[in-house]
Design a protein around this motif. Structure first.
Motif, PDB file in Angstrom:
ATOM      1  N   LYS A   9      44.150 -44.274  -4.296  1.00 24.56           N
ATOM      2  CA  LYS A   9      42.875 -44.911  -4.018  1.00 24.56           C
ATOM      3  C   LYS A   9      41.758 -43.968  -4.463  1.00 24.56           C
ATOM      4  O   LYS A   9      41.627 -42.863  -3.923  1.00 24.56           O
ATOM      5  CB  LYS A   9      42.754 -45.221  -2.528  1.00 24.56           C
ATOM      6  N   PRO A  10      40.953 -44.373  -5.427  1.00 21.15           N
ATOM      7  CA  PRO A  10      39.957 -43.457  -5.998  1.00 21.15           C
ATOM      8  C   PRO A  10      38.747 -43.209  -5.118  1.00 21.15           C
ATOM      9  O   PRO A  10      37.980 -42.289  -5.363  1.00 21.15           O
ATOM     10  CB  PRO A  10      39.547 -44.154  -7.296  1.00 21.15           C
ATOM     11  N   ASN A  11      38.564 -44.038  -4.081  1.00 17.86           N
ATOM     12  CA  ASN A  11      37.370 -43.914  -3.250  1.00 17.86           C
ATOM     13  C   ASN A  11      37.706 -43.927  -1.759  1.00 17.86           C
ATOM     14  O   ASN A  11      38.717 -44.508  -1.349  1.00 17.86           O
ATOM     15  CB  ASN A  11      36.397 -45.070  -3.530  1.00 17.86           C
ATOM     16  N   VAL A  12      36.845 -43.287  -0.980  1.00 16.47           N
ATOM     17  CA  VAL A  12      36.856 -43.397   0.479  1.00 16.47           C
ATOM     18  C   VAL A  12      35.689 -44.292   0.859  1.00 16.47           C
ATOM     19  O   VAL A  12      34.578 -44.118   0.355  1.00 16.47           O
ATOM     20  CB  VAL A  12      36.694 -42.016   1.143  1.00 16.47           C
ATOM     21  N   GLU A  13      35.926 -45.244   1.736  1.00 17.49           N
ATOM     22  CA  GLU A  13      34.865 -46.169   2.124  1.00 17.49           C
ATOM     23  C   GLU A  13      34.323 -45.804   3.505  1.00 17.49           C
ATOM     24  O   GLU A  13      35.069 -45.660   4.469  1.00 17.49           O
ATOM     25  CB  GLU A  13      35.382 -47.611   2.131  1.00 17.49           C
ATOM     26  N   PHE A  14      33.004 -45.655   3.612  1.00 25.84           N
ATOM     27  CA  PHE A  14      32.349 -45.386   4.876  1.00 25.84           C
ATOM     28  C   PHE A  14      32.201 -46.685   5.666  1.00 25.84           C
ATOM     29  O   PHE A  14      32.364 -47.776   5.131  1.00 25.84           O
ATOM     30  CB  PHE A  14      30.962 -44.777   4.659  1.00 25.84           C
ATOM     31  N   TYR A  15      31.840 -46.558   6.943  1.00 28.57           N
ATOM     32  CA  TYR A  15      31.648 -47.757   7.764  1.00 28.57           C
ATOM     33  C   TYR A  15      30.524 -48.635   7.212  1.00 28.57           C
ATOM     34  O   TYR A  15      30.488 -49.838   7.450  1.00 28.57           O
ATOM     35  CB  TYR A  15      31.364 -47.382   9.231  1.00 28.57           C
TER      36      TYR A  15
END
Length: 214
Positions: A9-15
């Protein structure tokens, strides 16, 4: 194991639904040439800090890439950190030649004596840091929230905070932290802190993930 369960997964998603690239360049003790090389290799997250004293140099590189149309501003995710001093909060985006940063972190929960902007690590005569025992965690956080309202930061977060300090920020926050950066590796796993952050939907970034002699 299916391919979907092992896919990167290339990204981390914030809330907030903002996405941060998983792979980024940390620039502690780095020069502008390292940023140039990283951008050329495809890095799009660059991480710096007020204390690193290289924000202006990195800002010149970013401006050169954006002005030369080698990269679009919206493709870059820039992270920087500020000392727990309200007076310093607006300095970093300006030094970086950016209208906004993707993530702005309070570097530490402990303040140091303010002996001028050029005296990053004020020392006593016995070479110990001059800690400011009156450090107020809430006031700097309110200043960080103002940066979101002013459009100078897309998201805000914290660094090197413990469980009690994270809880205090969350309880007093109008905009809660999106991210925390802490030392995290096999020999220092910080499970209680990670569990607390998961409860509050705060993503965690590890520094020194392979350990560090420092």
């Amino acid at each position: 194991m299916s391919s979907s369960s092992t896919s990167f997964k290339p990204n981390v998603e914030f809330y907030s639904r903002q996405r941060m690239p998983v792979v980024g360049l940390g620039t502690w003790m780095s020069k502008d040439a390292a940023v140039d090389a990283a951008l050329d290799m495809g890095y799009r997250q660059i991480h710096t800090a007020y204390n690193y004293r290289n924000e202006a140099a990195i800002g010149r590189v970013l401006k050169r890439w954006i002005d030369g149309e080698k990269v679009k501003r919206e493709e870059l995710f820039i992270v920087t950190m500020v000392r727990a001093l309200v007076s310093h909060i607006q300095k970093s985006p300006k030094a970086l030649n950016l209208a906004y940063v993707g993530l702005y972190l309070v570097h530490t929960p402990v303040g140091l004596k303010n002996n001028g902007d050029d005296n990053i690590f004020p020392m006593d005569l016995d070479d110990t840091l001059q800690i400011d025992p009156t450090t107020d965690l809430v006031s700097p956080w309110k200043g960080m929230e103002e940066q979101v309202g002013a459009g100078r930061a897309k998201s805000i977060g914290i660094g090197n905070f413990n469980k009690e300090q994270v809880t205090r920020i969350v309880k007093n926050a109008r905009i809660k932290p999106a991210n925390i950066q802490v030392e995290l590796h096999a020999y220092f796993q910080q499970k209680p802190l990670r569990e607390l952050c998961e409860k509050h939907d705060i993503t965690v970034v590890a520094y020194a993930p392979l350990g560090s002699p420092g």
